[in-house]
Design a protein around this motif. Structure first.
Motif, PDB file in Angstrom:
ATOM      1  N   ALA A  60       0.838  -1.209   0.000  1.00  0.00           N
ATOM      2  CA  ALA A  60       0.000   0.000   0.000  1.00  0.00           C
ATOM      3  C   ALA A  60       0.872   1.257   0.000  1.00  0.00           C
ATOM      4  CB  ALA A  60      -0.928  -0.004   1.209  1.00  0.00           C
ATOM      5  N   PHE A  61       1.948   1.250   0.772  1.00  0.00           N
ATOM      6  CA  PHE A  61       2.860   2.398   0.782  1.00  0.00           C
ATOM      7  C   PHE A  61       3.588   2.534  -0.552  1.00  0.00           C
ATOM      8  CE2 PHE A  61       2.078   2.383   5.291  1.00  0.00           C
ATOM      9  CZ  PHE A  61       2.189   3.723   5.638  1.00  0.00           C
ATOM     10  N   ALA A  62       3.943   1.404  -1.157  1.00  0.00           N
ATOM     11  CA  ALA A  62       4.563   1.443  -2.482  1.00  0.00           C
ATOM     12  C   ALA A  62       3.597   2.061  -3.489  1.00  0.00           C
ATOM     13  CB  ALA A  62       4.960   0.038  -2.920  1.00  0.00           C
ATOM     14  N   SER A  63       2.337   1.691  -3.405  1.00  0.00           N
ATOM     15  CA  SER A  63       1.309   2.230  -4.288  1.00  0.00           C
ATOM     16  C   SER A  63       1.183   3.737  -4.123  1.00  0.00           C
ATOM     17  CB  SER A  63      -0.025   1.546  -3.982  1.00  0.00           C
ATOM     18  OG  SER A  63      -1.076   2.107  -4.722  1.00  0.00           O
ATOM     19  N   LEU A  64       1.114   4.184  -2.886  1.00  0.00           N
ATOM     20  CA  LEU A  64       0.986   5.621  -2.624  1.00  0.00           C
ATOM     21  C   LEU A  64       2.188   6.392  -3.152  1.00  0.00           C
ATOM     22  CD1 LEU A  64      -0.457   5.435   0.996  1.00  0.00           C
ATOM     23  CD2 LEU A  64      -1.666   6.214  -1.055  1.00  0.00           C
ATOM     24  N   ALA A  65       3.389   5.889  -2.880  1.00  0.00           N
ATOM     25  CA  ALA A  65       4.597   6.580  -3.335  1.00  0.00           C
ATOM     26  C   ALA A  65       4.677   6.605  -4.856  1.00  0.00           C
ATOM     27  CB  ALA A  65       5.834   5.901  -2.744  1.00  0.00           C
ATOM     28  N   CYS A  66       4.367   5.493  -5.474  1.00  0.00           N
ATOM     29  CA  CYS A  66       4.451   5.372  -6.925  1.00  0.00           C
ATOM     30  C   CYS A  66       3.459   6.302  -7.615  1.00  0.00           C
ATOM     31  CB  CYS A  66       4.185   3.917  -7.312  1.00  0.00           C
ATOM     32  SG  CYS A  66       4.165   3.607  -9.076  1.00  0.00           S
ATOM     33  N   TRP A  67       2.208   6.216  -7.241  1.00  0.00           N
ATOM     34  CA  TRP A  67       1.196   7.040  -7.903  1.00  0.00           C
ATOM     35  C   TRP A  67       1.403   8.518  -7.592  1.00  0.00           C
ATOM     36  CZ3 TRP A  67      -1.138   2.147  -8.595  1.00  0.00           C
ATOM     37  CH2 TRP A  67      -1.862   2.005  -9.777  1.00  0.00           C
ATOM     38  N   ALA A  68       1.873   8.846  -6.405  1.00  0.00           N
ATOM     39  CA  ALA A  68       2.163  10.251  -6.089  1.00  0.00           C
ATOM     40  C   ALA A  68       3.255  10.785  -7.000  1.00  0.00           C
ATOM     41  CB  ALA A  68       2.568  10.394  -4.625  1.00  0.00           C
ATOM     42  N   PHE A  69       4.300   9.996  -7.206  1.00  0.00           N
ATOM     43  CA  PHE A  69       5.374  10.430  -8.093  1.00  0.00           C
ATOM     44  C   PHE A  69       4.849  10.661  -9.512  1.00  0.00           C
ATOM     45  CE2 PHE A  69       8.636   9.792 -11.227  1.00  0.00           C
ATOM     46  CZ  PHE A  69       9.648  10.615 -10.775  1.00  0.00           C
ATOM     47  N   TYR A  70       4.093   9.706 -10.026  1.00  0.00           N
ATOM     48  CA  TYR A  70       3.589   9.853 -11.391  1.00  0.00           C
ATOM     49  C   TYR A  70       2.572  10.987 -11.500  1.00  0.00           C
ATOM     50  CZ  TYR A  70       6.012   5.683 -13.030  1.00  0.00           C
ATOM     51  OH  TYR A  70       6.972   4.787 -13.398  1.00  0.00           O
ATOM     52  N   ALA A  71       1.792  11.242 -10.463  1.00  0.00           N
ATOM     53  CA  ALA A  71       0.856  12.377 -10.486  1.00  0.00           C
ATOM     54  C   ALA A  71       1.630  13.692 -10.553  1.00  0.00           C
ATOM     55  CB  ALA A  71      -0.056  12.351  -9.265  1.00  0.00           C
ATOM     56  N   LEU A  72       2.707  13.789  -9.783  1.00  0.00           N
ATOM     57  CA  LEU A  72       3.525  15.006  -9.826  1.00  0.00           C
ATOM     58  C   LEU A  72       4.237  15.145 -11.169  1.00  0.00           C
ATOM     59  CD1 LEU A  72       4.933  14.996  -6.188  1.00  0.00           C
ATOM     60  CD2 LEU A  72       3.076  16.390  -7.134  1.00  0.00           C
ATOM     61  N   ALA A  73       4.659  14.027 -11.758  1.00  0.00           N
ATOM     62  CA  ALA A  73       5.256  14.076 -13.094  1.00  0.00           C
ATOM     63  C   ALA A  73       4.223  14.564 -14.112  1.00  0.00           C
ATOM     64  CB  ALA A  73       5.791  12.700 -13.483  1.00  0.00           C
ATOM     65  N   PHE A  74       2.978  14.124 -13.960  1.00  0.00           N
ATOM     66  CA  PHE A  74       1.899  14.572 -14.841  1.00  0.00           C
ATOM     67  C   PHE A  74       1.730  16.084 -14.731  1.00  0.00           C
ATOM     68  CE2 PHE A  74      -2.420  15.711 -15.834  1.00  0.00           C
ATOM     69  CZ  PHE A  74      -2.746  14.929 -16.931  1.00  0.00           C
ATOM     70  N   VAL A  75       1.692  16.584 -13.517  1.00  0.00           N
ATOM     71  CA  VAL A  75       1.516  18.022 -13.289  1.00  0.00           C
ATOM     72  C   VAL A  75       2.642  18.812 -13.951  1.00  0.00           C
ATOM     73  CG1 VAL A  75       1.564  19.791 -11.481  1.00  0.00           C
ATOM     74  CG2 VAL A  75       0.159  17.748 -11.199  1.00  0.00           C
ATOM     75  N   ARG A  76       3.858  18.262 -13.927  1.00  0.00           N
ATOM     76  CA  ARG A  76       5.025  18.923 -14.525  1.00  0.00           C
ATOM     77  C   ARG A  76       5.106  18.713 -16.037  1.00  0.00           C
ATOM     78  NH1 ARG A  76       7.516  22.639 -12.512  1.00  0.00           N
ATOM     79  NH2 ARG A  76       9.451  21.956 -13.438  1.00  0.00           N
ATOM     80  N   GLY A  77       4.222  17.865 -16.580  1.00  0.00           N
ATOM     81  CA  GLY A  77       4.240  17.611 -18.015  1.00  0.00           C
ATOM     82  C   GLY A  77       5.373  16.696 -18.435  1.00  0.00           C
ATOM     83  N   LYS A  78       5.728  15.760 -17.598  1.00  0.00           N
ATOM     84  CA  LYS A  78       6.787  14.787 -17.896  1.00  0.00           C
ATOM     85  C   LYS A  78       6.171  13.396 -17.937  1.00  0.00           C
ATOM     86  CE  LYS A  78       9.843  18.012 -17.694  1.00  0.00           C
ATOM     87  NZ  LYS A  78      10.213  18.648 -18.940  1.00  0.00           N
ATOM     88  N   GLY A  79       6.669  12.555 -18.810  1.00  0.00           N
ATOM     89  CA  GLY A  79       6.090  11.220 -18.964  1.00  0.00           C
ATOM     90  C   GLY A  79       5.082  11.253 -20.088  1.00  0.00           C
ATOM     91  N   GLY A  80       3.861  10.860 -19.802  1.00  0.00           N
ATOM     92  CA  GLY A  80       2.798  10.883 -20.801  1.00  0.00           C
ATOM     93  C   GLY A  80       1.463  11.086 -20.124  1.00  0.00           C
ATOM     94  N   PRO A  81       0.498  11.717 -20.789  1.00  0.00           N
ATOM     95  CA  PRO A  81      -0.781  12.019 -20.145  1.00  0.00           C
ATOM     96  C   PRO A  81      -1.566  10.782 -19.718  1.00  0.00           C
ATOM     97  CG  PRO A  81      -0.796  12.679 -22.453  1.00  0.00           C
ATOM     98  CD  PRO A  81       0.586  12.241 -22.140  1.00  0.00           C
TER      99      PRO A  81
END
Length: 175
Positions: A60-81
């Motif tokens: 569960a903590f891995a899930s939270l950390a992972c999705w939080a990172f990708y959400a912040l990457a989304f906000v910064r426009g990095k990765g893919g939508p």
């Protein structure tokens, strides 16, 4: 061969930046997984044959950390939508904990055979999947909703024009 439109990266980023998003997501997942296990139960709780409870908490903590990172990457426009919100986090929380356990504690061929055989009849597999997916997915949705509501409609539209390619915007955003 072209990349499907839904899997295209954000506009204006290099392949290196895109690869760093993947490495960052995997690192965040690993830190969340190992860090939670070590902090609450000791690292040995992730070993093969140990009770599932501590492994699920770490998941569960891995899930939270992972999705939080990708959400912040989304906000910064990095990765893919689409990849930042669905594909990369799902793949990351599936592979990283499994890979860590096999690297740290060795392969568990018997456990793998037990899980694969008759997997539809094993509710524990679905519980594990839900624990690895739902907390992070809810966090990601909350972060992106809060971010969009704080920006307002005009700022979100400007962000879309800056970070989304024209074909992606035409297919998925504009009506």
């Amino acid at each position: 061969m072209n990349v499907p439109l839904g899997l295209t990266p954000f506009a204006g980023q290099s392949r290196t930046e895109h690869a760093l998003v993947l490495v960052g997501g995997a690192s965040a997942c690993l830190i969340g997984y190992v860090g939670a296990a070590a902090a609450f139960f000791g690292l040995a709780a992730l070993g093969h044959g140990e009770p599932a409870g501590p492994q699920r908490v770490a998941g569960a903590f891995a899930s939270l950390a992972c999705w939080a990172f990708y959400a912040l990457a989304f906000v910064r426009g990095k990765g893919g939508p689409v990849t930042d919100v669905v594909a990369y986090p799902l793949a990351t929380v599936t592979v990283v904990p499994f890979a860590f356990r096999w690297i740290a504690f060795g392969p568990a061929w018997d456990a793998l055979a037990d899980r694969v055989g008759f997997f539809l009849l094993r509710p524990a597999l679905f519980v594990d999947a839900a624990v690895h997916v739902l907390p992070g997915l809810v966090l990601c949705a909350g972060v992106l909703t809060a971010w969009a509501s704080l920006l307002g409609e005009e700022a979100v539209a400007a962000w879309q024009r800056e970070h989304l390619s024209e074909p992606f915007r035409a297919a998925f955003v504009e009506e």
